[in-house]
Design a protein around this motif. Structure first.
Motif, mmCIF file in Angstrom:
data_model
loop_
_atom_site.group_PDB
_atom_site.id
_atom_site.type_symbol
_atom_site.label_atom_id
_atom_site.label_comp_id
_atom_site.label_asym_id
_atom_site.label_seq_id
_atom_site.Cartn_x
_atom_site.Cartn_y
_atom_site.Cartn_z
ATOM 1 N N LYS A 14 0.836 -1.210 0.000
ATOM 2 C CA LYS A 14 0.000 0.000 0.000
ATOM 3 C C LYS A 14 0.870 1.258 0.000
ATOM 4 C CE LYS A 14 -3.725 2.290 2.456
ATOM 5 N NZ LYS A 14 -4.601 2.297 3.622
ATOM 6 N N GLN A 15 1.909 1.261 0.795
ATOM 7 C CA GLN A 15 2.816 2.414 0.848
ATOM 8 C C GLN A 15 3.515 2.618 -0.500
ATOM 9 O OE1 GLN A 15 5.941 2.023 3.765
ATOM 10 N NE2 GLN A 15 6.585 4.144 3.549
ATOM 11 N N THR A 16 3.904 1.521 -1.138
ATOM 12 C CA THR A 16 4.559 1.619 -2.446
ATOM 13 C C THR A 16 3.591 2.186 -3.485
ATOM 14 O OG1 THR A 16 6.007 -0.243 -1.889
ATOM 15 C CG2 THR A 16 5.822 0.341 -4.217
ATOM 16 N N LEU A 17 2.345 1.732 -3.467
ATOM 17 C CA LEU A 17 1.342 2.271 -4.399
ATOM 18 C C LEU A 17 1.144 3.766 -4.193
ATOM 19 C CD1 LEU A 17 -1.385 -0.534 -4.433
ATOM 20 C CD2 LEU A 17 0.059 0.206 -6.338
ATOM 21 N N GLU A 18 1.088 4.197 -2.936
ATOM 22 C CA GLU A 18 0.938 5.623 -2.637
ATOM 23 C C GLU A 18 2.128 6.420 -3.148
ATOM 24 O OE1 GLU A 18 0.274 5.677 1.600
ATOM 25 O OE2 GLU A 18 -1.783 4.913 1.394
ATOM 26 N N ALA A 19 3.343 5.880 -2.986
ATOM 27 C CA ALA A 19 4.546 6.571 -3.469
ATOM 28 C C ALA A 19 4.543 6.664 -4.997
ATOM 29 C CB ALA A 19 5.797 5.852 -2.963
ATOM 30 N N LEU A 20 4.112 5.607 -5.673
ATOM 31 C CA LEU A 20 4.015 5.664 -7.134
ATOM 32 C C LEU A 20 3.014 6.730 -7.561
ATOM 33 C CD1 LEU A 20 4.001 1.838 -8.018
ATOM 34 C CD2 LEU A 20 5.768 3.488 -8.655
ATOM 35 N N ASN A 21 1.868 6.778 -6.904
ATOM 36 C CA ASN A 21 0.850 7.786 -7.228
ATOM 37 C C ASN A 21 1.383 9.195 -7.049
ATOM 38 O OD1 ASN A 21 -1.239 6.082 -8.054
ATOM 39 N ND2 ASN A 21 -1.937 5.747 -5.963
ATOM 40 N N LYS A 22 2.166 9.431 -5.992
ATOM 41 C CA LYS A 22 2.735 10.764 -5.752
ATOM 42 C C LYS A 22 3.664 11.182 -6.882
ATOM 43 C CE LYS A 22 2.341 10.832 -0.744
ATOM 44 N NZ LYS A 22 3.034 10.775 0.542
ATOM 45 N N LEU A 23 4.305 10.198 -7.525
ATOM 46 C CA LEU A 23 5.176 10.497 -8.667
ATOM 47 C C LEU A 23 4.387 10.606 -9.973
ATOM 48 C CD1 LEU A 23 8.272 8.196 -8.036
ATOM 49 C CD2 LEU A 23 8.125 10.670 -7.739
ATOM 50 N N GLY A 24 3.080 10.399 -9.900
ATOM 51 C CA GLY A 24 2.249 10.447 -11.107
ATOM 52 C C GLY A 24 2.276 9.160 -11.905
ATOM 53 N N ILE A 25 2.735 8.085 -11.291
ATOM 54 C CA ILE A 25 2.784 6.787 -11.964
ATOM 55 C C ILE A 25 1.534 6.014 -11.567
ATOM 56 C CG2 ILE A 25 4.051 4.627 -12.211
ATOM 57 C CD1 ILE A 25 6.617 6.232 -11.540
ATOM 58 N N LYS A 26 0.650 5.817 -12.523
ATOM 59 C CA LYS A 26 -0.619 5.146 -12.282
ATOM 60 C C LYS A 26 -0.588 3.749 -12.896
ATOM 61 C CE LYS A 26 -2.445 8.982 -10.694
ATOM 62 N NZ LYS A 26 -2.323 9.251 -9.308
ATOM 63 N N LEU A 27 -0.815 2.764 -12.072
ATOM 64 C CA LEU A 27 -0.848 1.385 -12.547
ATOM 65 C C LEU A 27 -2.139 1.109 -13.304
ATOM 66 C CD1 LEU A 27 0.506 -0.391 -9.357
ATOM 67 C CD2 LEU A 27 1.722 -0.073 -11.509
ATOM 68 N N GLY A 28 -2.044 0.261 -14.304
ATOM 69 C CA GLY A 28 -3.211 -0.133 -15.077
ATOM 70 C C GLY A 28 -4.082 -1.113 -14.308
ATOM 71 N N LEU A 29 -5.129 -1.551 -14.947
ATOM 72 C CA LEU A 29 -6.053 -2.509 -14.340
ATOM 73 C C LEU A 29 -5.368 -3.860 -14.145
ATOM 74 C CD1 LEU A 29 -9.253 -1.689 -16.404
ATOM 75 C CD2 LEU A 29 -8.751 -1.024 -14.044
ATOM 76 N N PRO A 30 -5.785 -4.602 -13.139
ATOM 77 C CA PRO A 30 -5.187 -5.927 -12.896
ATOM 78 C C PRO A 30 -5.478 -6.892 -14.046
ATOM 79 C CG PRO A 30 -6.580 -5.244 -11.048
ATOM 80 C CD PRO A 30 -6.794 -4.257 -12.139
ATOM 81 N N LYS A 31 -4.466 -7.699 -14.368
ATOM 82 C CA LYS A 31 -4.609 -8.756 -15.367
ATOM 83 C C LYS A 31 -4.123 -10.057 -14.740
ATOM 84 C CE LYS A 31 -4.017 -5.845 -19.375
ATOM 85 N NZ LYS A 31 -3.348 -5.654 -20.649
ATOM 86 N N LYS A 32 -4.884 -11.096 -14.969
ATOM 87 C CA LYS A 32 -4.484 -12.426 -14.506
ATOM 88 C C LYS A 32 -3.548 -13.023 -15.549
ATOM 89 C CE LYS A 32 -6.570 -16.931 -14.200
ATOM 90 N NZ LYS A 32 -7.846 -17.625 -14.298
ATOM 91 N N GLN A 33 -2.376 -13.483 -15.088
ATOM 92 C CA GLN A 33 -1.431 -14.119 -15.989
ATOM 93 C C GLN A 33 -1.117 -15.525 -15.483
ATOM 94 O OE1 GLN A 33 1.928 -11.406 -16.178
ATOM 95 N NE2 GLN A 33 0.997 -10.307 -17.882
ATOM 96 N N HIS A 34 -1.419 -16.504 -16.320
ATOM 97 C CA HIS A 34 -1.097 -17.895 -16.010
ATOM 98 C C HIS A 34 0.128 -18.253 -16.834
ATOM 99 C CE1 HIS A 34 -2.067 -22.405 -16.496
ATOM 100 N NE2 HIS A 34 -1.310 -22.207 -15.430
ATOM 101 N N ASP A 35 1.260 -18.500 -16.148
ATOM 102 C CA ASP A 35 2.535 -18.785 -16.803
ATOM 103 C C ASP A 35 2.918 -20.244 -16.610
ATOM 104 O OD1 ASP A 35 2.673 -16.104 -17.415
ATOM 105 O OD2 ASP A 35 4.197 -15.626 -15.931
ATOM 106 N N VAL A 36 3.151 -20.924 -17.727
ATOM 107 C CA VAL A 36 3.644 -22.292 -17.695
ATOM 108 C C VAL A 36 5.012 -22.265 -18.375
ATOM 109 C CG1 VAL A 36 3.192 -24.695 -18.285
ATOM 110 C CG2 VAL A 36 1.272 -23.132 -17.851
ATOM 111 N N VAL A 37 6.051 -22.655 -17.613
ATOM 112 C CA VAL A 37 7.432 -22.538 -18.073
ATOM 113 C C VAL A 37 8.012 -23.935 -18.299
ATOM 114 C CG1 VAL A 37 9.739 -21.690 -17.471
ATOM 115 C CG2 VAL A 37 7.710 -20.353 -16.848
#
Length: 181
Positions: A14-37
């Motif tokens: 939560k603190q990291t998200l707030e710090a990103l927002n203060k810098l004007g960096i807005k994260l996009g919508l959540p995406k589910k990623q299923h990775d098979v390696v």
């Protein structure tokens, strides 16, 4: 292209998200990623320049096929990626080539961009929450210089090298499960 990234396990997402927002960096919508390696059966994988293949299904619909080859470590690699029509068919091809399942995990990812850096905020069930910064570079790029640039961004939001993670999620999950990396 050469993909150079850094990653930290977040102590306070939560603190990291707030710090990103203060810098004007807005994260996009959540995406589910299923990775098979998949890895080569008799190779050492990332640490010795081995190839590995990933089939990523995003939001249960779009499928990406990726080949990566480590250069200096797990988070510094050449990368080639294409979209494909069928996870089932590309998986059959991979198995016919002799590659073996290495990991299978799902994460929720949100992304943003700051200049030419991609920022990823990942929630990985069983492992925690992480933030990555990645820069696509020329093959002959100096990885230390790129990492220094990425760390400046991380430090600006209160993240520290002491929390750095140098393994991919697949390796972290195998370690978490008590398997060999």
């Amino acid at each position: 292209m050469r993909e150079i990234e850094i990653k930290v396990r977040l102590k306070d997402p939560k603190q990291t998200l707030e710090a990103l927002n203060k810098l004007g960096i807005k994260l996009g919508l959540p995406k589910k990623q299923h990775d098979v390696v998949y890895g080569q059966p008799d190779k050492q994988g990332f640490k010795h320049g081995g190839n590995w293949l990933r089939v990523r299904t995003e939001d249960d619909s779009k499928v990406f096929f990726t080949l990566k080859k480590s250069i200096t470590g797990e988070l510094d690699s050449t990368e080639h990626e294409v979209t494909v029509d069928s996870a089932h068919e590309i998986t059959a091809i991979i198995k016919h080539l002799g590659y073996e399942l290495s990991s299978d995990l799902t994460k929720i990812r949100r992304t943003a961009h700051s200049s030419n850096i991609e920022i990823r905020f990942d929630e990985v069930p069983g492992l925690g929450t992480f933030m990555e910064a990645e820069k696509l570079s020329a093959y002959d790029a100096n990885p230390e210089e790129v990492a220094t640039e990425l760390w400046k961004l991380f430090e600006s939001v209160g993240l520290h090298k002491a929390d750095q993670v140098t393994s991919g999620y697949d390796v972290l999950m195998r370690l978490h499960n008590g398997d060999k990396p």
